[in-house]
Design an enzyme around this catalytic site. Structure first.
Site, mmCIF file in Angstrom:
data_model
loop_
_atom_site.group_PDB
_atom_site.id
_atom_site.type_symbol
_atom_site.label_atom_id
_atom_site.label_comp_id
_atom_site.label_asym_id
_atom_site.label_seq_id
_atom_site.Cartn_x
_atom_site.Cartn_y
_atom_site.Cartn_z
ATOM 1 N N ASP B 99 0.822 -1.217 0.000
ATOM 2 C CA ASP B 99 0.000 0.000 0.000
ATOM 3 C C ASP B 99 0.855 1.265 0.000
ATOM 4 O O ASP B 99 2.020 1.244 0.391
ATOM 5 C CB ASP B 99 -0.896 0.027 1.241
ATOM 6 C CG ASP B 99 -2.131 -0.829 1.046
ATOM 7 O OD1 ASP B 99 -2.138 -1.636 0.087
ATOM 8 O OD2 ASP B 99 -3.073 -0.706 1.851
ATOM 9 N N HIS B 154 -5.163 9.956 -0.210
ATOM 10 C CA HIS B 154 -5.141 9.103 0.972
ATOM 11 C C HIS B 154 -5.919 9.688 2.146
ATOM 12 O O HIS B 154 -5.411 9.745 3.274
ATOM 13 C CB HIS B 154 -3.694 8.812 1.399
ATOM 14 C CG HIS B 154 -3.569 7.538 2.198
ATOM 15 N ND1 HIS B 154 -3.742 7.494 3.560
ATOM 16 C CD2 HIS B 154 -3.292 6.270 1.835
ATOM 17 C CE1 HIS B 154 -3.563 6.255 3.999
ATOM 18 N NE2 HIS B 154 -3.294 5.492 2.963
ATOM 19 N N HIS B 252 3.694 -2.584 3.180
ATOM 20 C CA HIS B 252 3.779 -1.214 2.654
ATOM 21 C C HIS B 252 5.098 -1.011 1.930
ATOM 22 O O HIS B 252 6.131 -1.497 2.378
ATOM 23 C CB HIS B 252 3.655 -0.194 3.796
ATOM 24 C CG HIS B 252 2.303 -0.176 4.433
ATOM 25 N ND1 HIS B 252 1.936 -1.053 5.432
ATOM 26 C CD2 HIS B 252 1.216 0.591 4.196
ATOM 27 C CE1 HIS B 252 0.684 -0.813 5.793
ATOM 28 N NE2 HIS B 252 0.218 0.181 5.060
#
Lengths: 65, 716
Positions: B99, B154, B252
């Site tokens: 992500d 985001h 991530h």
């Protein structure tokens, strides 16, 4: 002082100024337009129907091979 | 003119529309580009529209129980929108997902690890990161990985409107199209975890995103790698709950040091491959068609334009910031100079004996008048009460409104009237200088009113033989209207505090035409007034300075003038002023390389005037663009607070200037609005006169309309 009798500078200003302004305006419009966010829909993606969970009372149960 | 005379064209023939003047179109179009670039840059760096709020979970009464206990991939598309279904990752299959990327530092390393083990994964990228690192997205796609949409900025979508969510999706797709020529059907909401975390707030978001055609991919295993819990903990957390069960794992590739993620990734893949797991993308795991679909035509090109423009914006921003820094440096530098030099000047002017023996001999007052019917009587009456011996010469410059007759009818014993054919202000002044009986010549305008002490205060500095000219203190008489109050502030702060500063540096560039005094000797040496420029007062001042005379500012020599009362009048006055002062600067440009006093002015005074008077105002629109961008697109409170701080600083300085000038600070209340209207008007005028100067256009004197309302000093 500064006065241009021939008018050459003012013609130059017009000759280059208009294209610059028009290109600037088009660019500004294009950049502004690219910020509006028109196309939010996702492309199609086909999934063969074997879900982990099927809703009861849903429309049609997906085809189970 | 009657209507019939005017209508030359037939009404049937379409009238050609006048093209908007280039001098307005060009700056506007360039400023629009600038604002668009700022916004694009703000989006790419995730500064614009940024929202850091994160919702905490609430009740789950509306979420179907089976979705909560089902798989991580939720399909709420099309006819499934009412009753979404969920999918598990098949047994012996792991989907690795990364992500928040791509990140230039870590994504390539992760891609290397994946490539070395021939493993495909899914990257849920944000639009902002995509825009900033197009090359990484291309690498990800080329390596056969899948791209999912993780919104553009985001935000926690729970707080956002459907319009905003739709915009986030569209903008990210646009970036993906521009970067890699694809759109993605995969979506993962920011701050999400597994399907059991669905609640009453985020479930509607998932359904809405589903209605726009997206398949939402939550996770099974959250490694919490962003907390850097250690490689072992990450590997442990990535393992499927039951041996052999499928899992969607969250890692991530951006947001800080990913060394642990990278090390854990190798071990996760090796360990699970050893257990017979296969690694897949979401679409591979589901046996679905590719989630990344190529786009063509208009959408592709729109995306490319967006990416190009964003890249250009990111590249040009340092230039803009540098220019902004120049403006800031100039403004604060001017403030600092004023704060240092104005108190020194104030101290000097409190000393009564600064100039040696008092000047008591009579002086000549020149009043050039062109159509001053409304004001001339007030002007002469104010001179009648002068407490210094004067002779007054009124030079009527071919007035057509009977100004000369009014002067004649007043029959004042100390007034001489000279009539001349219209020849301009400088020729009128030269006529007056030639006729003056005394060695000191005071110049004033026909629309100006002196106090009884003005002439005396103005000529006292001539007690010092090196002083060639003295600037007086022009004051706005009609200050009760808004536009008058703004000019009042400008005169007190901009002109008078500036003049104190320039006086201390001995480079006063302008003696106001409304109130100034010259030694006749100094005027003779520089050849009198010239009509080379439209600002004959600035021209003569610079000439006298270059000749080596000292020029000082006598703040107590107050003259009351009637400031333009309409925007249009103000516009034409300032147009002439800025055009004229630029002419004067250009005329004296050789002073820069001269020796002696002229060189001193050329290397100190001229640069200061050019920087503070031309460069800073011409760059000022940039400040407003940044202000507009900050308020509309970035952090409004911080932008407004810093702007407020600047206004406050200016207010303090103005308050100090008002105190030095003995003015009531009441008019300062209009300062904030002045900053939002008047300042802009001033720089637009300057820009327009700069364009006129550059293109060689001709600008003529324009007579201002007067009402004669400034009769007697408002305050003594």
């Amino acid at each position: 002082m500064f006065v241009d009798q021939s008018g050459l500078r003012s013609r130059l200003f017009r000759r280059f100024g208009w294209p610059v302004s028009v290109v600037g305006a088009i660019l500004a419009a294009a950049m502004g337009g690219s910020l509006i966010g028109m196309q939010a829909d996702a492309p199609a993606m086909e999934i063969p129907p074997k879900p982990a969970y099927l809703p009861t009372g849903g429309p049609l149960p997906p085809f189970w091979p | 003119m009657s209507r019939h005379q005017r209508r030359r064209q037939s009404l049937l023939r379409p009238r050609r529309l006048a093209a908007p003047p280039l001098r307005f179109v060009m700056p506007l179009s360039l400023l629009a580009c600038l604002l668009a670039l700022l916004v694009l840059r703000g989006l790419a760096t995730n500064e614009a529209f940024h929202d850091t709020r994160i919702a905490t979970s609430v009740d789950k009464t509306t979420v179907p129980e089976t979705l909560l206990k089902g798989g991580p991939i939720i399909d709420a598309r099309g006819d499934k929108n009412e009753h979404p279904v969920s999918y598990q990752v098949p047994d012996r299959t792991v989907v690795l997902s990364f992500d928040d990327g791509p990140s230039p530092e870590w994504t390539p390393k992760i891609l290397d690890v994946l490539a070395a083990r021939d493993v495909h994964a899914v990257f849920f990228v944000t639009g902002a990161m995509t825009t900033r690192h197009p090359e990484l997205i291309r690498q990800i796609v080329a390596a056969g990985h899948e791209i999912g949409v993780h919104t553009f900025t985001h935000p926690d979508l729970v707080y956002q409107s459907e319009t905003r969510i739709s915009w986030e999706l569209a903008q990210t797709q646009l970036a993906l199209a521009g970067v890699a020529g694809i759109h993605s059907a995969l979506f993962r909401p920011p701050y999400s975890s597994d399907a059991s975390a669905l609640d009453d707030w985020n479930y509607p978001v998932i359904k809405y995103v589903g209605s726009r055609g997206y398949l939402t991919a939550f996770i099974d295993r959250d490694t919490d790698d962003w907390k850097r819990p250690g490689v072992d903990a990450i590997v442990e957390a990535a393992m499927p709950r039951k041996p052999g069960a499928g899992a969607l794992v969250l890692l991530h590739d951006a947001g800080g040091d990913r060394t642990e993620t990278l090390a854990a990734l190798e071990r996760i893949i090796d360990k699970l491959q050893g257990e017979g797991y296969r690694f897949a993308t979401v679409s591979e795991a589901l046996g679905a068609t590719d989630a990344n679909v190529p786009v063509h035509g208009y959408r592709l090109w729109a995306g490319k334009v967006f990416i190009w423009a964003s890249q250009a914006a990111v590249l040009t921003l340092p230039v803009l910031v540098a220019l902004l820094a120049v403006v800031g440096f100039l403004n604060f530098g001017r403030f600092a100079l004023m704060l240092i030099l104005a108190p020194l000047h104030a101290r000097r002017s409190r000393r009564r004996d600064a100039w040696g023996a008092p000047v008591t001999e009579p002086v000549t007052v020149l009043v050039p008048a062109y159509n001053e019917r409304e004001c001339i009587a007030n002007t002469l009456n104010s001179l009648a009460s002068s407490d210094h011996p004067i002779e007054v010469i009124v030079i009527d410059d071919g007035s057509t409104d009977g100004t000369a007759d009014i002067v004649e009818a007043m029959a004042l014993p100390f007034v001489r009237l000279i009539r001349q054919a219209n020849g301009g202000k400088s020729s009128a002044l030269n006529t007056g200088i030639a006729a003056a009986s005394y060695d000191i010549v005071v110049m004033m305008d026909g629309d100006t009113v002196f106090e009884p002490s003005t002439v005396r205060e103005l000529v006292q500095p001539f007690g010092d033989a090196t002083i060639g000219a003295v600037a007086g203190n022009a004051k706005v008489g009609n200050r009760d209207s808004l536009i008058g109050a703004w000019q009042h502030i400008e005169y007190v702060l901009g002109h008078n505090l500036d003049r104190r500063m320039y006086d201390m540096l001995n480079v006063i560039p302008t003696i106001p035409g409304a109130v100034g005094a010259f030694r006749k000797e100094a005027l003779r040496r520089v050849g009198g007034m010239s009509d080379d420029t439209l600002a004959e007062d600035t021209d003569i001042t610079m000439a006298v300075l270059c000749d080596g005379w000292r020029i000082v500012y006598a703040e107590r020599a107050r003259a009351w003038t009637e400031a333009p009362a309409s925007i249009q009048q103000l516009w034409s006055q300032r147009y002439r002023w800025s055009y004229g002062s630029m002419q004067a600067m250009w005329k004296h440009r050789r002073a820069v390389t001269s020796r002696g006093p002229a060189g001193r002015f050329g290397r100190l005074g001229l640069p200061l005037v050019v920087l503070f008077g031309v460069v800073a105002p011409l760059l000022a629109p940039l400040v407003d663009m940044f202000l507009l961008y900050g308020v509309l697109f970035a952090d409004a409170p911080i932008t407004l607070a810093s702007w407020g701080g600047f206004i406050l600083l200016q207010a303090l300085l103005s308050w100090y200037a008002f105190r030095l000038d003995g003015e009531k600070p009441l008019h300062l209340i209009s300062l904030p609005i002045q900053q939002l209207v008047y300042r802009q008007l001033m720089y637009i005028v300057l820009l327009q006169s700069t364009i006129t100067a550059l293109t060689g256009g001709r600008l003529r004197w324009q007579k201002l309309r007067r009402t004669g309302e400034v009769a007697a000093p408002v305050e003594a």
